[in-house]
Design a protein around this motif. Sequence first.
Motif, short mmCIF file in Angstrom:
data_model
loop_
_atom_site.label_atom_id
_atom_site.label_comp_id
_atom_site.label_asym_id
_atom_site.label_seq_id
_atom_site.Cartn_x
_atom_site.Cartn_y
_atom_site.Cartn_z
N GLY A 26 0.80 -1.21 0.00
CA GLY A 26 0.00 0.00 0.00
C GLY A 26 0.84 1.26 0.00
O GLY A 26 2.07 1.22 -0.10
N SER A 27 0.14 2.39 0.11
CA SER A 27 0.79 3.70 0.05
C SER A 27 0.31 4.59 1.18
O SER A 27 -0.80 4.44 1.70
CB SER A 27 0.47 4.38 -1.28
OG SER A 27 0.96 3.65 -2.38
N GLY A 82 13.29 4.53 -5.14
CA GLY A 82 12.38 3.94 -6.11
C GLY A 82 10.98 3.72 -5.57
O GLY A 82 10.05 3.46 -6.33
N ARG A 83 10.81 3.81 -4.25
CA ARG A 83 9.50 3.61 -3.63
C ARG A 83 8.99 4.87 -2.94
O ARG A 83 7.78 5.11 -2.91
CB ARG A 83 9.57 2.47 -2.61
CG ARG A 83 9.99 1.14 -3.18
CD ARG A 83 9.88 0.02 -2.16
NE ARG A 83 10.74 0.24 -1.00
CZ ARG A 83 10.30 0.34 0.26
NH1 ARG A 83 9.01 0.26 0.52
NH2 ARG A 83 11.17 0.53 1.26
N PHE A 84 9.89 5.65 -2.40
CA PHE A 84 9.52 6.87 -1.67
C PHE A 84 9.89 8.09 -2.50
O PHE A 84 10.90 8.09 -3.21
CB PHE A 84 10.25 6.96 -0.33
CG PHE A 84 9.82 5.96 0.72
CD1 PHE A 84 8.98 4.89 0.41
CD2 PHE A 84 10.26 6.10 2.02
CE1 PHE A 84 8.60 3.98 1.38
CE2 PHE A 84 9.89 5.20 3.01
CZ PHE A 84 9.06 4.14 2.67
N LEU A 129 4.80 -0.20 0.11
CA LEU A 129 5.29 -0.31 1.48
C LEU A 129 5.51 -1.76 1.87
O LEU A 129 4.78 -2.67 1.43
CB LEU A 129 4.32 0.36 2.44
CG LEU A 129 4.41 1.89 2.45
CD1 LEU A 129 3.16 2.51 3.04
CD2 LEU A 129 5.65 2.35 3.20
N LYS A 130 6.52 -1.96 2.70
CA LYS A 130 6.91 -3.27 3.18
C LYS A 130 6.83 -3.30 4.71
O LYS A 130 6.95 -2.24 5.35
CB LYS A 130 8.35 -3.58 2.76
CG LYS A 130 8.61 -3.46 1.27
CD LYS A 130 10.09 -3.64 0.98
CE LYS A 130 10.40 -3.50 -0.49
NZ LYS A 130 11.85 -3.68 -0.78
N VAL A 143 3.16 -1.21 8.81
CA VAL A 143 2.85 -1.94 7.58
C VAL A 143 2.64 -3.40 7.96
O VAL A 143 3.56 -4.06 8.46
CB VAL A 143 3.96 -1.81 6.55
CG1 VAL A 143 3.56 -2.50 5.25
CG2 VAL A 143 4.28 -0.34 6.29
N SER A 144 1.44 -3.89 7.71
CA SER A 144 1.13 -5.28 8.03
C SER A 144 1.40 -6.18 6.83
O SER A 144 1.24 -5.78 5.68
CB SER A 144 -0.32 -5.40 8.46
OG SER A 144 -1.18 -5.04 7.40
N SER A 145 1.79 -7.40 7.13
CA SER A 145 2.11 -8.35 6.05
C SER A 145 0.89 -9.15 5.64
O SER A 145 -0.16 -9.09 6.26
CB SER A 145 3.22 -9.29 6.51
OG SER A 145 2.83 -9.96 7.68
#
Length: 117
Positions: free
Chosen positions: A16-17, A66-68, A86-87, A115-117
């Motif tokens: 997610g973001s 690359g993600r943020f 998100l990880k 951040v939940s898996s």
Amino acid sequence: QVQLVESGGGLVQAGGSLILSCAASGRTFSSYDMGWFRQAPGKEREFAAAISWKGHNTIYADSVKGRFTISRDNAKNTVYLQMNSLKPEDTAIYYCAALYENNWGSWGQGTQVTVSS
């Protein structure tokens, strides 16, 4: 110096973001490079991203590159951190700070990102 207040944290599923905001008080906000840092449970605070005072230059930690995306709106005295893909390992308290002559300062109270898996 400026005073900083972070917001926008929360609970999100992996992949997610979220977008974090850091609102600054003081008319000198646009004079400072700004940064985002994070501190995970049991770990030291680490650098995540930074942006130059005009917003022309950015730098990222390898772990978030690359993600943020860091950005700023000097008219609104606000710096943002857009976080995508998100990880679980991104779980941390996120802080913003201003750079004063090579030292980061004016730390806000932080905003929790989980951040939940």
